[in-house]
Design an enzyme around this catalytic site. Structure first.
Site, PDB file in Angstrom:
ATOM      1  N   GLY A  32       0.876  -1.300  -0.056  1.00 53.97           N
ATOM      2  CA  GLY A  32      -0.103   0.064   0.105  1.00 53.97           C
ATOM      3  C   GLY A  32       0.905   1.327  -0.042  1.00 53.97           C
ATOM      4  N   SER A  33       0.328   1.976  -0.188  1.00 53.16           N
ATOM      5  CA  SER A  33       1.221   3.328  -0.254  1.00 53.16           C
ATOM      6  C   SER A  33       0.650   4.619  -0.405  1.00 53.16           C
ATOM      7  CB  SER A  33       2.412   2.961  -1.292  1.00 53.16           C
ATOM      8  OG  SER A  33       3.076   2.163  -1.361  1.00 53.16           O
ATOM      9  N   ASN A  34       1.100   5.581  -0.100  1.00 52.70           N
ATOM     10  CA  ASN A  34       0.426   6.940  -0.334  1.00 52.70           C
ATOM     11  C   ASN A  34       1.214   7.895  -1.425  1.00 52.70           C
ATOM     12  OD1 ASN A  34      -1.338   6.431   2.070  1.00 52.70           O
ATOM     13  ND2 ASN A  34       0.166   7.091   2.960  1.00 52.70           N
TER      14      ASN A  34
END
Length: 777
Positions: free
Chosen positions: A229-231
Site C-alpha cells: 500500500g502506499s500513499n
C-alpha cells in the site's frame, strides 16, 4: 561465533582508488553524512557500472538473498527451512522469465544490465572484504549475471498481485458457500474516494460478485487443498509556496532488513538522477527525479494474475483438457540443493496458462498461474534508461508505454509546472469471472484477450482541482469501460491525505518540508466510529469502565504517547476475532487471525472496514443471534483490557501505543539462527498510526506487538529547488550490520521527519563524508 569485530571487519573500503578495465573514464563517488552514494561519471555505461559497484559495496548480501529467493535456492543457505519457498519459486519459474526478458530487451538496455553486472563483479573480485553474512554461511559470492537483477525485481513484486486473494475466496466459497463468501469479502465500498477525478467518490453499488462466485463454485470441486500500500500526492504550483509542483508520498511494504529500497544518485552527461533503486536493478524504476521531472508510484491493486483450474487425464500422463482436447503439458525437472540435507527433485508442470503452483497430473487436477510478468518475454526494462532522460511530463508519460509489472499509480511533475497521474502497467482483458476465483482452464471462456490499450489507461494531467492523491484506493468509477480490479484498499488513507493537502493550502501555501504533516496524519476514521458506538456501551467491569472513560475523551489519534490507541485496537481485535469465529469455520477463523499472505491480509483489512460500516448502519448480519454492536463492543472492551493487563501490567496509564506498536526489523539469517539476532537485527522502532491512517502501521491481531506493513520510504520532491527535497527510510543506506549507516535514519523516521536529499554537486562535494575514485585500468 560472530563478534562485533567480525561486523566492523566486513565493512567495504569507500575511500581508496580502484582501477578497473571495465571503465572508460574516471568516476567520482561522494557519500553524504547518511552514507548515500552520489556518483559522477563520464558516460552512461560508466554510470551504470558504478551504480552496480556501490550497490555491491552496501548491499551485496541483500542482492544475494533476493537472487537466491527468486531462483529457488535459499535452502542452499538455511537448509530444510527454506525448502517450501524454494519449491514455490521453482514453480513460478522467475529465473527463466528473467532470462527471457533480458533476451527481449534492446541493445542499449543490455549494455546497461551488462555494465551494472560488471560493476558488481568488480567489487566481488577486488574487494578485500565481503559482507559478514558470507562468513556466517560459509558461502562465496557467485558472479552476478546481467539478468540476476531481473530475478531480484520479480521476486520483490510477484506477491503484490491478487492471486492470493483469489485463493482465499476459493477457500471461503468451498467451506462456506458462495452467498456467505460474497457477504464476507465484497468489492469496493460505495461512497469511498476515487483517485480520478480528484475528490470524486464511487457511486456504484457494493459489488459482491455473487454471480461469479456461484458459477465458480462448481469448478472448485476439482481441486484438493491448495498450497498456499502506499500513499502519494502531487500539488500543482497554484497550491504551493514556490509556485512549482511538489510531489510527495511514501511506499508501504513489509520491513526487510536491510530495507527494500536503496538511496543513491547517478549522474552522467545523459542524465542526472537521484532516487530509490532496488539493489541488483539498475536505474530508478519507482522513485526519483532528474533535472526536469520527478516520479513516484503507489500500487494500483489491479488484477493481472489469474489462476486456472486444470484437469489432467488419468490415463495419459501429463495431458490436460482444453476445449475438449487433451494437450501435453511441458515438464521441467528441477533439483533443489538443501544445506546439510539431501537434494530434492521437483517436476514443474506448465500448461499454456502457466506453471502449476498446486496439484499435479498424478492428482488429476491443479492450479496454473498466469502472470503478466512471466507469461511471455517482455522488453519492459527498456523503459529503465529511457525514463531517466525525460525532459518534461509528456516525455515521461510516453516512456511508460510498455511498462508491465507491477501496475502502478504513477504520479509525476515537471519543472515547467505540469503535474499528473498515469495508471501504468499491463492489465489483461478477460471475463469478469476471472476477478473473483480460480476459473476453469478447460473451457476456453476465460482466456486473456489482449490488454487495456496504453492510450485508454486512466490518466489525468493538470486537473482543475490542483492536486491528485492516491492511497491504493479505486482509481476510477463504474463509467470506465475496462475491468481493473476488485481488491482496492478502502478510502480511509486517501481521505486523510486529501484532507491534509487541502488544509495545507490555506491560509499559507506549503513547501516540501510541510509534506511531513500529511505523512504524519494519524487520526483513525474507524476509531472515530468505535468512539461513537462506545457512548451506548455498558461496561462489564471496572477496568472496562476506566477504558471507556479514556476513550470518550480521545480524538482518535493513533499517537505514540497515548494509551487510548492501545485500548481501542485491543477492543477492535477482540470484536473482529468474534466475528471470524461466528462466521468462519474454526480453521478459517484461525488463519484470519494469523494472516500469512497478502490474500488473507486483504480480507482482514476489508473486514475491518466493513465492520465499521456495519456499526454505522446498525447492520447486524454478521453478529450472533440476539446480539447488537453495543453488546459486542462491551465484550470486546472487557476481553481487550484483560489481554492488555496480562501483556503490559495492571496500570492502564502505562499502556502507551509505543510499547506495543513497533517495527521489529529481522535479518533473514537471524530468522533461522536466533542466536545471531543481537548482531544482525537493528533495534525495534516505535511508530504511531495504524492500518487505516496515512502514517501506516498495520499489524496482525495475533501479534499486536509487531508492525507488519509500514512506510519503507518517505519523500518530498521540491521542483522549485531540488536541494530542498527530502527523504527518509526506516533503517539506513547500508546493508552491513557493522556500519553506522545500518539504521541511522530510524530515529528521524520514527518521528516522521526527513533528511536532506541533496542534489547540487556543489553541496554534495562540500558536505560529503567520504570520497572515492574509480579509474580505468
Amino acid at each position: 561465533m560472530t563478534t562485533k569485530e567480525d561486523l566492523s571487519g566486513a565493512l567495504p573500503d569507500v575511500t581508496s582508488t580502484y582501477h578497473f578495465a571495465g571503465l572508460g573514464t574516471p568516476v567520482e563517488i561522494y557519500r553524504d553524512t547518511f552514507g548515500v552514494p552520489h556518483i559522477r561519471a563520464g558516460s552512461e555505461k560508466d554510470a551504470f557500472f558504478t551504480q552496480g559497484f556501490v550497490t555491491a559495496q552496501d548491499r551485496l548480501w541483500h542482492m544475494e538473498y533476493d537472487r537466491r529467493r527468486g531462483s529457488g535456492r535459499w535452502a542452499e543457505v538455511v537448509g530444510v527451512t527454506g525448502l517450501a519457498q524454494d519449491k514455490l519459486m521453482r514453480r513460478f519459474r522467475l529465473a527463466a522469465a528473467a532470462k527471457a526478458d533480458y533476451q527481449a530487451v534492446g541493445p542499449q538496455t543490455k549494455v546497461m544490465f551488462d555494465a551494472y553486472a560488471a560493476g558488481v563483479n568488480a567489487f566481488i573480485d577486488n574487494s578485500g572484504t565481503l559482507p559478514v553474512e558470507y562468513g556466517i554461511t560459509g558461502l562465496k559470492p557467485e558472479p552476478w549475471l546481467p539478468w540476476d537483477g531481473l530475478i531480484a525485481y520479480k521476486v520483490r513484486h510477484i506477491f503484490m498481485g491478487v492471486f492470493e486473494s483469489k485463493l482465499w475466496r476459493a477457500r471461503l466459497v468451498r467451506e462456506l458457500g458462495p452467498e456467505k463468501a460474497a457477504r464476507l469479502f465484497p468489492g469496493y465500498q460505495p461512497g469511498h474516494l476515487l483517485i480520478l477525478p480528484p475528490g470524486a467518490v464511487h457511486s456504484g453499488p457494493l459489488d459482491y460478485g455473487l454471480d461469479e462466485l456461484c458459477q465458480g463454485a462448481a469448478a472448485l470441486n476439482y481441486l484438493t487443498d491448495t498450497d498456499g500500500g502506499s500513499n502519494s500526492w502531487v500539488l500543482s504550483g497554484d497550491r504551493t509556496a514556490t509556485g512549482k509542483p511538489i510531489l510527495a508520498g511514501d511506499s508501504h511494504r513489509a520491513l526487510d532488513t536491510p530495507n527494500a529500497y536503496y538511496q543513491n544518485h547517478l549522474s552522467c552527461p545523459e542524465f542526472d538522477v537521484t532516487g530509490l533503486s532496488f539493489p541488483g536493478v539498475p536505474a530508478f524504476p519507482h522513485f526519483g527525479h532528474n533535472e526536469w521531472v520527478a516520479w513516484s508510484v503507489t500500487h494500483t491493486s489491479a488484477d493481472y494474475q489469474d489462476l486456472y483450474i486444470e484437469r489432467f487425464n488419468p490415463d495419459q500422463s501429463g495431458s490436460y483438457l482444453y476445449q475438449d482436447e487433451w494437450k501435453p503439458a511441458e515438464v521441467f525437472h528441477e533439483k533443489i540443493g538443501v544445506k546439510a540435507g539431501q537434494d530434492v527433485d521437483l517436476d514443474v508442470w506448465v500448461t499454456h496458462h502457466g506453471p502449476l503452483i498446486s496439484g499435479s497430473p498424478e492428482q488429476g487436477a491443479g492450479l496454473s498461474f498466469k502472470y503478466i510478468a512471466t507469461d511471455q518475454p517482455s522488453a519492459w526494462a527498456d523503459i529503465l534508461w529511457q525514463m531517466l532522460r525525460s525532459k518534461d511530463a509528456e516525455q515521461l508519460v510516453e516512456s511508460q508505454r510498455d511498462w508491465v509489472d507491477p501496475c502502478n499509480n504513477f504520479l509525476l511533475a515537471d519543472v515547467h509546472g505540469n503535474s499528473g497521474y498515469l495508471c501504468r502497467g499491463r492489465i489483461p482483458v478477460r471475463s469478469r469471472a476471472n476477478a473473483w476465483l480460480p476459473v476453469p482452464g478447460w473451457t476456453g471462456e476465460h482466456e486473456w484477450q489482449g490488454q487495456i490499450p496504453f492510450e485508454e489507461l486512466p490518466r489525468s494531467m493538470n486537473p482543475n482541482e490542483g492536486y491528485i492523491a492516491t492511497a491504493n484506493n479505486r482509481p476510477v468509477g463504474d463509467d470506465y469501460p475496462y475491468y481493473i480490479g476488485v481488491d482496492f484498499v478502502p478510502e480511509f488513507r486517501a481521505k486523510r491525505v486529501t484532507e491534509g493537502l487541502l488544509s495545507l493550502s490555506k491560509p499559507n501555501m506549503p513547501n516540501a518540508s510541510d509534506m511531513a504533516v500529511v505523512h504524519g496524519q494519524k487520526v483513525s476514521i474507524t476509531a472515530e466510529t468505535y468512539i461513537e458506538l462506545l457512548k451506548s456501551v455498558e461496561p462489564q467491569d471496572e477496568m472496562s469502565a476506566e477504558a471507556k472513560e479514556r476513550l470518550l475523551g480521545w480524538s482518535g489519534s493513533m499517537d505514540l504517547n497515548l494509551v487510548e490507541p492501545t485500548i481501542c485496537s485491543a477492543c477492535r481485535d477482540q470484536m473482529l476475532k468474534e466475528i471470524f469465529q461466528q462466521n468462519l469455520t474454526p480453521k478459517l477463523a484461525e488463519d484470519a487471525c494469523r494472516p500469512a499472505n497478502r490474500g488473507t491480509s486483504t480480507f482482514v483489512n476489508r473486514m475491518k472496514a466493513q465492520m465499521a460500516a456495519m456499526i454505522q448502519s446498525d447492520d447486524r448480519t454478521l453478529l450472533p443471534p440476539g446480539e447488537d454492536w453495543a453488546s459486542m463492543m462491551a465484550r470486546g472492551l472487557s476481553k481487550g483490557v484483560e489481554a492488555l493487563s496480562a501483556l503490559l501490567g495492571p496500570d492502564m496509564s502505562q499502556w502507551r501505543w509505543e510499547r506495543v506498536h513497533q517495527a521489529r526489523p529481522k535479518h533473514p539469517l537471524s530468522v533461522s539462527k536466533p542466536e545471531l539476532s543481537p548482531f544482525l537485527d537493528p533495534p525495534a522502532i516505535p511508530s504511531g498510526g495504524d492500518w487505516d491512517t496515512p502514517l501506516a502501521g498495520a499489524y496482525s491481531a495475533a501479534n499486536p506487538a509487531t508492525i507488519t506493513t509500514l512506510s519503507v520510504a518517505r519523500y518530498s520532491y521540491d521542483l522549485a529547488d531540488w536541494d530542498d527535497s527530502l527523504w527518509v527510510v526506516p533503517l539506513g543506506s547500508s546493508g552491513h550490520p557493522g556500519s553506522k549507516h545500518y539504521h541511522d535514519q530510524s530515529a528521524a523516521w520514527s518521528q516522521v521527519q526527513m533528511v536532506p536529499m541533496v542534489y547540487s554537486w556543489e553541496r554534495i562535494i562540500a558536505e560529503s563524508e567520504t570520497q572515492q575514485r574509480l579509474e580505468p585500468a
